[in-house]
Structure formats: C-alpha cells, structure tokens
Design a protein around this motif. Structure first.
Motif, PDB file in Angstrom:
ATOM      1  N   ALA A 147     -35.355  40.249  13.323  1.00 30.93           N
ATOM      2  CA  ALA A 147     -34.376  39.832  12.320  1.00 30.93           C
ATOM      3  C   ALA A 147     -33.608  38.590  12.750  1.00 30.93           C
ATOM      4  CB  ALA A 147     -33.398  40.972  12.039  1.00 30.93           C
ATOM      5  N   ALA A 193     -29.756  42.982  21.376  1.00 33.84           N
ATOM      6  CA  ALA A 193     -30.655  43.740  20.500  1.00 33.84           C
ATOM      7  C   ALA A 193     -31.458  44.747  21.318  1.00 33.84           C
ATOM      8  CB  ALA A 193     -31.578  42.785  19.758  1.00 33.84           C
ATOM      9  N   SER A 194     -31.610  45.931  20.761  1.00 37.40           N
ATOM     10  CA  SER A 194     -32.281  47.005  21.507  1.00 37.40           C
ATOM     11  C   SER A 194     -33.605  47.428  20.896  1.00 37.40           C
ATOM     12  CB  SER A 194     -31.353  48.217  21.609  1.00 37.40           C
ATOM     13  OG  SER A 194     -30.981  48.672  20.298  1.00 37.40           O
ATOM     14  N   THR A 195     -33.938  46.878  19.717  1.00 40.96           N
ATOM     15  CA  THR A 195     -35.187  47.267  19.073  1.00 40.96           C
ATOM     16  C   THR A 195     -35.952  46.017  18.638  1.00 40.96           C
ATOM     17  OG1 THR A 195     -34.291  47.333  16.819  1.00 40.96           O
ATOM     18  CG2 THR A 195     -34.052  49.340  18.166  1.00 40.96           C
ATOM     19  N   ALA A 243     -26.570  37.821  20.260  1.00 41.06           N
ATOM     20  CA  ALA A 243     -27.034  38.979  19.496  1.00 41.06           C
ATOM     21  C   ALA A 243     -28.432  39.408  19.938  1.00 41.06           C
ATOM     22  CB  ALA A 243     -27.022  38.653  18.005  1.00 41.06           C
ATOM     23  N   TYR A 244     -29.276  38.412  20.235  1.00 38.87           N
ATOM     24  CA  TYR A 244     -30.645  38.724  20.669  1.00 38.87           C
ATOM     25  C   TYR A 244     -30.629  39.455  22.011  1.00 38.87           C
ATOM     26  CZ  TYR A 244     -35.668  38.077  21.339  1.00 38.87           C
ATOM     27  OH  TYR A 244     -37.010  38.299  21.514  1.00 38.87           O
ATOM     28  N   LYS A 284     -37.196  45.466  15.771  1.00 36.37           N
ATOM     29  CA  LYS A 284     -36.733  45.104  14.428  1.00 36.37           C
ATOM     30  C   LYS A 284     -35.513  44.209  14.501  1.00 36.37           C
ATOM     31  CE  LYS A 284     -35.347  47.084   9.982  1.00 36.37           C
ATOM     32  NZ  LYS A 284     -35.112  48.353   9.224  1.00 36.37           N
ATOM     33  N   GLU A 285     -34.579  44.530  15.391  1.00 36.51           N
ATOM     34  CA  GLU A 285     -33.374  43.715  15.535  1.00 36.51           C
ATOM     35  C   GLU A 285     -33.716  42.321  16.051  1.00 36.51           C
ATOM     36  OE1 GLU A 285     -31.163  46.219  18.171  1.00 36.51           O
ATOM     37  OE2 GLU A 285     -29.951  47.080  16.559  1.00 36.51           O
ATOM     38  N   ARG A 286     -34.662  42.257  16.978  1.00 36.28           N
ATOM     39  CA  ARG A 286     -35.046  40.958  17.535  1.00 36.28           C
ATOM     40  C   ARG A 286     -35.784  40.109  16.496  1.00 36.28           C
ATOM     41  NH1 ARG A 286     -36.476  44.501  21.929  1.00 36.28           N
ATOM     42  NH2 ARG A 286     -34.855  44.418  23.542  1.00 36.28           N
TER      43      ARG A 286
END
Length: 202
Positions: A59, A51-53, A47-48, A55-57
């Motif tokens: 999280a 991740a494209s932002t 998932a990491y 914020k996602e990373r």
C-alpha cells in the motif's frame, strides 16, 4: 532506519535564473513543492519501516515511488540549471556537444526535438536527455508524473509540471521550453555524460 532526506540547497540565488525563470517560481518550486516531496518521502519510509504485513508495504509503494521520484528528479533539476553568469545556456565544444551533433545532426535540432517531445506529454511529467546504457547513445525520453528515469542515465531533465512554469508562462509550455535552454547547465550535463560513458551509473 535510514537517515531522513533533506531539501538540498540551491547552488544559486532564487532570482539568478531571471528573466527566464522568475524568482517567484524558483522559490515556490524549491521551498514548497520539493519540500513537500521530501516530507512525504520521509513519512512513507517511516511508515514502511513500521509496516508488519506485505499488504501494508504494498500500500505504501505508490507514495514511495511518487515522492521518492519527486525528490530524485528535483535534486537533479536544480543542478541542471545555471545562471548566465555561470555559463548557463552555454554548450561548449566537447564530448557532450559532439555526441549531440552526432546523434541529432545539430544542437538546434536536438533542442527542437526535445521540446516537441516534452511538450507532448499528456498531463504532468519530465523530459529527459538520457544515455542508453546498452548502446551508449543519447536518447530523448519522457517519464510521467514524478517517475524517475530508470531506463537511461539522466543527462538533462526538464520539469514540465505546471508548477515549474505556470506563474510566468501560463499555459504556453512551448515558451517555457524554449526559454529554459538559456539556463541549462551544460557543464553539469557534460560531467554526467562523461561519467556515464566511463561506466558510472548516476
């Protein structure tokens, strides 16, 4: 993308640590609990990578820390144990014993102090004998949950999560901590200590 993490095989049979740690505990602990950390760590890393932002990373940091720590800690834990037939529980004269006696006064005092400190963990966590990389001194420290030991070089780690002992020792942590010294792999601990003293950070 890095290679997927896998569950390391135990260097002994599931029943090899009996009567101190039961086959049932070892099998569940290894094949269910540790495997869950491995699976979740792989999922979090995938998932990491996707991740494209920021914020996602961000999280995903908690999942990476928890499951990555669980994988690191348990991989060390299995190596820190050994059956009596393989000298489990035997601390021979050598550099590790000398350092323990120099630091704590005696092996018995060290074990008692370690057990008291580790039993005092609120909730789940780990008790450690670690080498302070600055002072090159042995110290007893604890980490919460599945946090890996980052401040010291881990020499011995003991899992104090309930899944490590409850099926056999119920809520009596003290009995589990007393028993586990019968199956601590001091040869592995001494190897880690010598490597750490010589500058290898494990």
């Amino acid at each position: 993308m890095s290679a997927q993490h896998t569950l390391p095989p135990l260097p002994y049979a599931y029943d090899a640590l009996e009567p101190h740690i039961s086959r049932q505990i070892m099998e569940l602990h290894h094949t269910k609990h540790h495997q869950t950390y491995v699976n979740a760590l792989n999922a979090a890393e995938i998932a990491y990578a996707k991740a494209s932002t920021p914020k996602e990373r961000i999280a995903l940091q908690a999942a990476l820390r928890f499951n990555g720590g669980g994988h690191i800690n348990h991989s060390l834990f299995w190596e820190n144990l050994a059956p009596a037939s393989a000298n489990g529980g035997v601390l021979r004269d050598g550099p590790l014993k000398e350092a323990i006696v120099s630091t704590f006064g005696s092996v018995e005092t060290f074990q008692n102090t370690f057990n008291t400190t580790t039993a005092g963990i609120q909730g789940s966590g780990w008790g450690w004998l670690g080498l302070n990389p600055s002072s090159k001194r042995l110290e007893i420290v604890t980490t919460a949950n599945q946090d890996p030991l980052l401040s010291h070089v881990p020499i011995i780690g003991v899992d104090i999560w309930e899944h490590a002992f409850y099926l056999q020792y119920l809520n009596v942590k003290a009995n589990y901590l007393k028993a586990i010294w019968n199956v601590i792999n001091f040869e592995e601990a001494e190897r880690r200590y010598v490597e750490a003293i010589n500058g290898s950070r494990l």
